[in-house]
Scaffold this motif. Sequence first.
Motif: not given
Length: 495
Positions: A36-39, A48-50, A56-60, A64-66
């Motif tokens: 997960a850290g590598l991904q 990314s255009k985001l 960062n919010t999406l990654l967080e 949490q889902i993971e």
Amino acid sequence: MPIESGSCSSARQAKQKRKSHSLSIRRTNSSEQERAGLQRDMLEGQDSKLPSAVRNTLLELFGQIEREFENLYIENLELRREIDTLNERLAGEGQAIDGAELSKGQLKTKASHSTSQLSQKLKTTYKASTSKIVSSFKTTTSRAICQLVKEYVGHRDGIWDVSVAKTQPVVLGTASADHTALLWSIETGKCLVKYVGHVGSVNSIKFHPTEQVALTASGDQTAHIWRYIVQLPTPQPTADCNQVSGEDEVEFSDKDEPDGDGDGSSDCPTVRAPLTSLKSHQGVVIAADWLVGGKQAVTASWDRTANLYDVETSELVHSLTGHDQELTHCCTHPTQRLVVTSSRDTTFRLWDFRDPSIHSVNVFQGHTDTVTSAVFTVGDNVVSGSDDRTVKVWDLKNMRSPIATIRTDSAVNRINVCVGQRIIALPHDNRQVRLFDMSGVRLARLPRSNRQGHRRMVCCSAWCEDHPICNLFTCGFDRQAIGWNINIPALLQEK
């Protein structure tokens, strides 16, 4: 040399199996965390255009889902191990009962029954966990349904209360810790009248049901009744407040707050003295309201009492005692002589003045922390909110237990109910404003981003069902009130 019994041997094998299994789980978790850290590093390294905050919010969130599914996976392994252990136990019990080995068919039947029970447990656990995941990441209602229309900026300190006039012209009233109450044009956001008669924080404002008169409660231990005369300005074209960036849940610093003089509240007409001052409390008057008809008023104080006054004579009619701690709010029924008071003693009380010869009181203990407000709806319901992060809906005909309970993630402040549509607006300490129906179903959360919504605690909400532009108002300790347009038919359709 002692010979190891069969039961000890099987126990040792089971222990070694659990040990090796737990080691494998740890290795699995470690490798998954590294992966997960590598991904995450790879995602952060990609172009990314985001915006970085959104990314960062999406990654967080995905992290949490993971983690949730990782917990489910571990629970699944534990349940499977329980199945194996139970099957072994059933086999042993079968030998002890029959004195011989059970037939394969009998063992299969018992094992199948136990397996089905554990399988059902696994399904229940999985559904409960996944439902938590779904509710945590439930998308908010679109801005087409809940739109910010107008901001009312002019106070120099936090706003405790907001209210809407019941007579024409319809104006908005705000009560602030800056010792003033302001009246606003709903359409233009301009200050129309400033009341400066109090020498303490103004904690509450309510409009007379038939006259251009306001009732305010204050930290100076008084409640004031004062008259206002307003002339609405011509509406001007307003900028579209809904064109906001996609960044939600953005934190704010104090320097982002309004200046407090944005709309020139100092230029509007000023009322300096009340028609009547109600003086019988020995502590802060935290709230006040008109009884039906407007000939009497009730006040709630930190001196643990509520007082009922005659408006014309300013005389104290009844002192309502019984609460063990400071009162936090009071509310009157729209059509009957009923009063409800809430308190820090975790209770709220219903006072009945319908029979002049009998003044009954009922005490209701449904919360575990301060009851911040309790309000009537048209009909036979009372809705109470508390610092224990719950809101409860009660039936006046049977108040032994609530008919609905809403659980939230933050303390609930002064609530308000849209009478016609039976929608509850919940202002929270965490800057959120959520909408629920009377059965406890969540309908929406008002937008909260870097360009709209409150920056600090939301103190109060007020519905204005008949207004064509704004039908919900909120105020907070960020020194502003906000007018919202809630598309109620679309909101109920989504429900």
